[in-house]
Design a protein around this motif. Sequence first.
Motif, PDB file in Angstrom:
ATOM      1  N   ALA A 169       0.704  -1.004   0.043  1.00 31.59           N
ATOM      2  CA  ALA A 169       0.016  -0.063  -0.148  1.00 31.59           C
ATOM      3  C   ALA A 169       0.849   1.250  -0.121  1.00 31.59           C
ATOM      4  O   ALA A 169       0.809   2.300  -0.964  1.00 31.59           O
ATOM      5  N   TYR A 170       1.797   1.201   0.721  1.00 28.33           N
ATOM      6  CA  TYR A 170       3.031   2.436   0.744  1.00 28.33           C
ATOM      7  C   TYR A 170       3.370   2.569  -0.575  1.00 28.33           C
ATOM      8  O   TYR A 170       3.474   4.159  -1.047  1.00 28.33           O
ATOM      9  N   ASP A 171       3.877   1.516  -1.255  1.00 27.14           N
ATOM     10  CA  ASP A 171       4.463   1.772  -2.492  1.00 27.14           C
ATOM     11  C   ASP A 171       3.752   2.056  -3.506  1.00 27.14           C
ATOM     12  O   ASP A 171       3.937   2.783  -4.496  1.00 27.14           O
ATOM     13  N   GLY A 172       2.476   2.214  -3.398  1.00 28.07           N
ATOM     14  CA  GLY A 172       1.284   2.627  -4.074  1.00 28.07           C
ATOM     15  C   GLY A 172       0.993   4.360  -3.936  1.00 28.07           C
ATOM     16  O   GLY A 172       0.183   4.819  -4.571  1.00 28.07           O
ATOM     17  N   LEU A 173       1.511   4.894  -2.897  1.00 30.23           N
ATOM     18  CA  LEU A 173       1.266   6.047  -2.700  1.00 30.23           C
ATOM     19  C   LEU A 173       2.309   7.259  -3.398  1.00 30.23           C
ATOM     20  O   LEU A 173       3.266   6.802  -4.018  1.00 30.23           O
ATOM     21  N   PHE A 175       2.264   9.830   5.518  1.00 36.86           N
ATOM     22  CA  PHE A 175       1.910   8.504   5.937  1.00 36.86           C
ATOM     23  C   PHE A 175       2.799   7.977   7.066  1.00 36.86           C
ATOM     24  O   PHE A 175       2.306   7.404   7.853  1.00 36.86           O
ATOM     25  N   LEU A 176       4.149   8.308   6.893  1.00 32.14           N
ATOM     26  CA  LEU A 176       5.252   7.940   7.655  1.00 32.14           C
ATOM     27  C   LEU A 176       4.984   8.382   9.147  1.00 32.14           C
ATOM     28  O   LEU A 176       5.463   8.057  10.206  1.00 32.14           O
ATOM     29  N   CYS A 177       4.403   9.605   9.081  1.00 30.70           N
ATOM     30  CA  CYS A 177       4.016  10.465  10.378  1.00 30.70           C
ATOM     31  C   CYS A 177       3.474   9.724  11.464  1.00 30.70           C
ATOM     32  O   CYS A 177       3.592  10.118  12.532  1.00 30.70           O
TER      33      CYS A 177
END
Length: 696
Positions: free
Chosen positions: A201-205, A213-215
């Motif tokens: 999901a992260y790679d798709g951001l 998102f990492l916050c």
Amino acid sequence: MSTQVLFTPSFQSPDRSLALLSYLNSGQVTPFQFFNEVIMPTFVCHAKHFPTDIDYVNHKSSSTTNSEEDSSSCNLQTILQKIQSDLIYIKKAYGRLKQWEDHLNRAIKDLALQSLHGASNERTETLENSSRPNFLHKLNETLRITSRLKELLSHPPRLSSESLKSMARAEFNLHHSLELQDLNLQNMTEESSAFKETKNAYDGLSDEEKPCFLCFSVFPENAVIKKKVLVHWWVGEGFIDTLGAEGKTAEETANKFFEKFTEKGLIKPEYKKRRPSADSCTMDPATRYAVIMLAKWYSFFDFDVDGNPTEDFTRSKRSCLVKTEEGSSILKLPCHFKQEEVQCMINVNEPNLDFRPDWFSKMKKVKVLQLGRWQSSAKHLIQVEDSKFLKGLKNMRDLRYLSLRGVSGISELPAAVCKLSNLMILNLNGCLHLEKIPQGIGSLKNLTHLDMYECYLMSHMPKGLALLSKLQVLKGFVIGEPRAAEGGRQPCKLADLSSLQNLTKLSIHVDKNKKSDAVERELISLADFKKLGSLSISWSRLYEQPKSTSLPKLIKLVSRPKLIKLASLPKLKSIKSSPSSMPPVSRSKASGSPSGPDLLKKLNLHYFPDSKIPDWLMQWKLGKLEKLHIRGGKLSDLRRGENVEVLRLKFLEELQMDWPSLHKLFPKLNYLEIFDCPNLSSMPCDNEGVWYQTKD
């Protein structure tokens, strides 16, 4: 036979058993719920792997017969089943008690709210006749709940053996499927399903969305996070712009990010009382562990072995203030590394901001200082014994976001703040002891958000506010007069702000000490705020400066700000709004064509002192108004809102209306919330005072 054999059975999944064994040997206090729902079911599930040639009960010699071995094995299973049944019984009994405890908390809260609300209106009697029956009903209901809770403590609920067996089977089936690898960060690997799903999901951001998102990684497990906290952080770091290329505000851009995170299952919106929109969100623990791994992987933050963010900025340019059993993180801030490298500092749970002034002043490249609390509840106390370290702000020319929200012990914001030429967001919300902000605040030409809400000791606003041309959000503007000790300086008037072309959100605190005619003249000027989309006005008496307040008393004061606010509200005398009582300039505006903030979508009125809606408000065009919230005061009627969809009414004892009449005033209403309005009849609300209409 050695003891080691008894306590290290050969589990089917060695890595999982080692993880559990590591946890048990760590010396941590095991919560009952974790023991009951994870450890015990796992132990029972794998009990069949225990050696069958051991007598677990009598510790007989190895020369026992086969029949004795069978009996021993049977004894083992019987003991385990009884332990598990007892645990289920305890859990069930605790659940019943917790349920009644929650009922009692709500009942006492309702009583306290009604009693404190009574203090907001000066009365000759303790309770008015209209509210006495309602109060007595709540008092009797509270007595019923306390009696029932006492009975449960004396006579806990009994469960039949069949119920216990049924519950045991259900518990076993539920927990047999749990993956121990998802229980904590130490057990999560890059091969775990939770990490793989989160990583995909992260790679798709997008590149803009990834750091946002990492916050989420720094917030505690199961934390309810206000979206506004994240938005301000993102603006401060430059992840999003306050006004993007398409003319969208930071909030509009951030909402798109939140929607995408939700669609991907990374966060969950938190709705309060089934309201149409959610202003907070949460993250699943397994997803959070994966985010921590990603944040550490990309050196976004540094974390310890338990997944707690640290103050160490030697591996990252971001630092966190985290209170642990070892003590204050501020005292552990690296002294032998250059503070100039710090670009972001987030206060996760540090209650004492005892910075060394020489250390603090050296953070010359910092962009984000979230020193105040991010939690919604004021019970999270933060204090300073000496605020002199704030003078070091003058060196932080790159600072874009400064939050001192809920910090006690700051009586005056230093003039050093006026040197922050790049500051965009200044949050002073809930600084209960703040008396004034510097006159030179107008030099902050890039300021877009200024929040002074619940700063009850502030008597007036400095003239410099009118120079903040980029200001979009202003909360806590005071209509009042300077104290005599301040040399009679002319305060900023509401009309002075009408030239701020970007101002879309405004909240006002009206001082009841100020003459009603002067207040009305100022409020009439709101008709010139054409771009205003959200307006909140609160009437109450501003606090006087405490003559002598020690630090312990200050801490005690901060611990109950809401109660102090309600209990200190004065007598609300009616403001006469007839044309004859208005000055010539006011009559001229009042007699003109309908005006007002044409784009207003949200209006909040708190403790309005008159029974009738005044002329200055009746004259407004409110064709775009969608949300109306009226709390407290003496209003006995409402004006029509043809496009109002959300209506919240609280503590309105003089408002008398039935549901057909209310719905006629607000024909497009789809959400209604009512609390302590005894003269509203036949309302279609549930036991929580909520009614909503589902959309097709």
